[in-house]
Design a protein around this motif. Structure first.
Motif, PDB file in Angstrom:
ATOM      1  N   PRO A 198      -0.347   2.965  -3.576  1.00  0.00           N
ATOM      2  CA  PRO A 198      -1.636   3.012  -2.924  1.00  0.00           C
ATOM      3  C   PRO A 198      -3.012   3.040  -3.875  1.00  0.00           C
ATOM      4  N   ASP A 233      -5.784  -0.971   2.832  1.00  0.00           N
ATOM      5  CA  ASP A 233      -4.854  -0.349   4.221  1.00  0.00           C
ATOM      6  C   ASP A 233      -5.615   0.360   5.165  1.00  0.00           C
ATOM      7  N   ASP A 234      -6.478   1.096   4.737  1.00  0.00           N
ATOM      8  CA  ASP A 234      -7.211   1.961   5.543  1.00  0.00           C
ATOM      9  C   ASP A 234      -8.273   1.429   6.152  1.00  0.00           C
ATOM     10  N   GLY A 248      -4.534   1.322  -1.071  1.00  0.00           N
ATOM     11  CA  GLY A 248      -4.702   2.297  -0.001  1.00  0.00           C
ATOM     12  C   GLY A 248      -6.076   2.171   0.819  1.00  0.00           C
ATOM     13  N   ALA A 299       0.825  -1.326  -0.051  1.00  0.00           N
ATOM     14  CA  ALA A 299      -0.005  -0.065   0.133  1.00  0.00           C
ATOM     15  C   ALA A 299       0.880   1.128  -0.020  1.00  0.00           C
TER      16      ALA A 299
END
Length: 506
Positions: A16, A34-35, A31, A12
């Motif tokens: 991302p 990951d978030d 991204g 990421a």
């Protein structure tokens, strides 16, 4: 060795905006994945989950699965992935044995999980994950961006074996086990950003989890999901999503060939098939390569080995029917019953050592001691190694048929059955016999053969086999079925074969 979750966070950080997970029109970038996993970690922490706690995951292959999986790992928790098809009684056994602290469950099977949790005699929260609501709801939870530090020997995943004998046992796979094997898988399949991995193998199983999920995402590739394997849908996905690597078990290859109907398949981006889980008949491999225009590489591994320990590696050459050569980080030996190594070419039990072997069975020292002897994991698979270092699985040790004093290996007979043009699926087992001790029985499914024509085709099949095998290996019993029983990964379940109504042959 860092936390297994860093496979995701590193990818990421590098890209991302790249596509990580796809399900039809739904896309999660690296991204976003990951978030969202950081927000799951925040949610779990607020619920009291701490490093080392076991969290059950009961989800199909939907984008929510990797979100939850990496979220648990980020907290330092231990993932306990379970089959969504398990009954409340079966779930209850796993919850109790693993001593889970919390359950994350897909909406369609939440009732079974709640029923199982209610019987535990202690409070175990069951958090329902829904298709429509969970991801938007997560975006309102503050993220927990840091990833908990874990030692290489710390448990990452508690993976329950299928339990062919007795109750399932939990294989303790560490962060080092799984991170190393995921990186190995990416190297073996030459995965890189831009590749698209077929994600039809269930992620609650070690093959799908390591090869199709962790291996692909650690390499920055894309995983395209199929929650429940359907060959027509799989063909559509191969073309639509420009799949470059197809990972599957042998029954998936058989189903794809049936769906293709003997016609070449235009999947120009497909560069490799990867097969594991059980032996792939050479006939099926050759037919797939002819119709799909891509080579199939067979490998070998088990839940207890993270899984990949042997593979047909490009730089070592490829031998159809073999499981290839030992991979880096693993050691293989072929042993006799006394634990001594057998000569090249002779059959013995395959044993594995090295960095991919599990830490042991969860809170089961007796089973661990029986399985791992002097540092070597005894697989229960019969194998031989040739002079060039290629390994060949002969059969499961417990599946070998002892007929009249002769060892009969079902896989050898199955290979011949699959060569018959009308066979779709086949399995060979031993059945008790007063005169011989055991007799050979074959259960087969024909391809596009109407029921009235099957007796005649069975006569042809029997003659076909008799021409190609020694007399003591001939099946004396046959049964024709529409489809063979399979487990959640598509592996044929020999223990579930029903031989009632089988026809005796002389």
């Amino acid at each position: 060795m860092p936390n297994l979750a860093t496979l995701l966070t590193d990818s990421a950080a590098a890209s991302p905006g790249a596509r990580a997970v796809v399900l039809d029109d739904s896309v999660l970038t690296y991204g976003a994945l990951d978030d969202l996993s950081a927000r799951v970690a925040s949610l779990l922490t607020s619920r009291g989950v701490r490093a080392g706690d076991r969290v059950a995951l009961i989800l199909p292959n939907v984008p929510h699965m990797p979100v939850a999986y990496y979220g648990v790992l980020r907290t330092g928790g231990v993932v306990v992935p379970l089959n969504p098809l398990l009954s409340p009684r079966e779930l209850g056994y796993h919850f109790q044995d693993a001593e889970v602290s919390l359950v994350l469950v897909w909406e369609t099977v939440a009732g079974a999980a709640r029923a199982a949790a209610a019987e535990l005699g202690r409070d175990v929260p069951v958090v329902e994950i829904t298709a429509a609501g969970t991801l938007p709801e997560l975006r309102r939870v503050p993220p927990l961006p840091e990833v908990a530090e874990r030692a290489g020997e710390d448990p990452a995943v508690l993976l329950y074996t299928s339990g062919t004998t007795g109750r399932p046992k939990g294989a303790v796979l560490t962060h080092a086990n799984l991170t190393s094997n995921a990186r190995l898988s990416a190297e073996l399949f030459s995965l890189a950003p831009g590749d698209v991995m077929f994600g039809g193998l269930p992620f609650f199983h070690v093959f799908g989890q390591t090869v199709a999920l962790n291996g692909a995402l650690g390499a920055g590739a894309t995983v395209t999901l199929l929650p429940r394997f359907d060959p027509a849908r799989a063909l559509e996905i191969l073309v639509r999503d420009e799949v470059t690597v197809f990972a599957g078990v042998p029954s998936m290859y058989v189903a794809l060939l049936r769906a293709a109907g003997g016609e070449p398949v235009r999947a120009p981006h497909l560069r490799a098939g990867v097969s594991g889980g059980s032996p792939l008949p050479v006939e099926v491999l050759e037919r797939f390569e002819a119709l799909f225009g891509a080579p199939v590489y067979e490998g070998y591994g088990l839940s207890e080995t993270s899984p990949v320990v042997c593979f047909n590696q490009e730089d070592r050459g490829r031998r159809p029917g073999s499981i290839g050569t030992v991979v880096r980080g693993a050691q293989l030996r072929v042993l006799d019953d006394a634990g001594a190594e057998v000569p090249v070419g002779e059959i013995g039990e395959l044993a594995v050592a090295g960095e991919y072997v599990m830490a042991g069975y969860w809170r089961n020292p007796e089973a661990t001691a029986a399985a791992i002897q002097d540092g070597w994991f005894r697989t229960g698979d019969l194998a031989r190694v040739d002079e060039d270092g290629f390994y060949w699985i002969v059969d499961r040790k417990k599946d070998m048929v002892l007929r009249g004093g002769y060892n009969v290996y079902p896989r050898e007979i199955e290979e011949v059955l699959y060569q018959y043009p009308g066979i779709a699926e086949a399995a060979v087992v031993g059945v008790p016999d007063e005169a011989m001790g055991e007799e050979v029985a074959a259960v087969v499914a024909f391809r596009d053969v109407p029921e009235p024509e099957r007796p005649a085709r069975l006569d042809e099949l029997d003659a076909f086999v008799r021409e190609r095998l020694a007399r003591y290996k001939h099946p004396r019993w046959y049964k024709v079925v529409e489809e063979l029983p399979k487990g959640p990964t598509g592996k044929i379940l020999k223990r579930s074969l029903d031989l009632e109504g089988a026809v005796r042959r002389s």
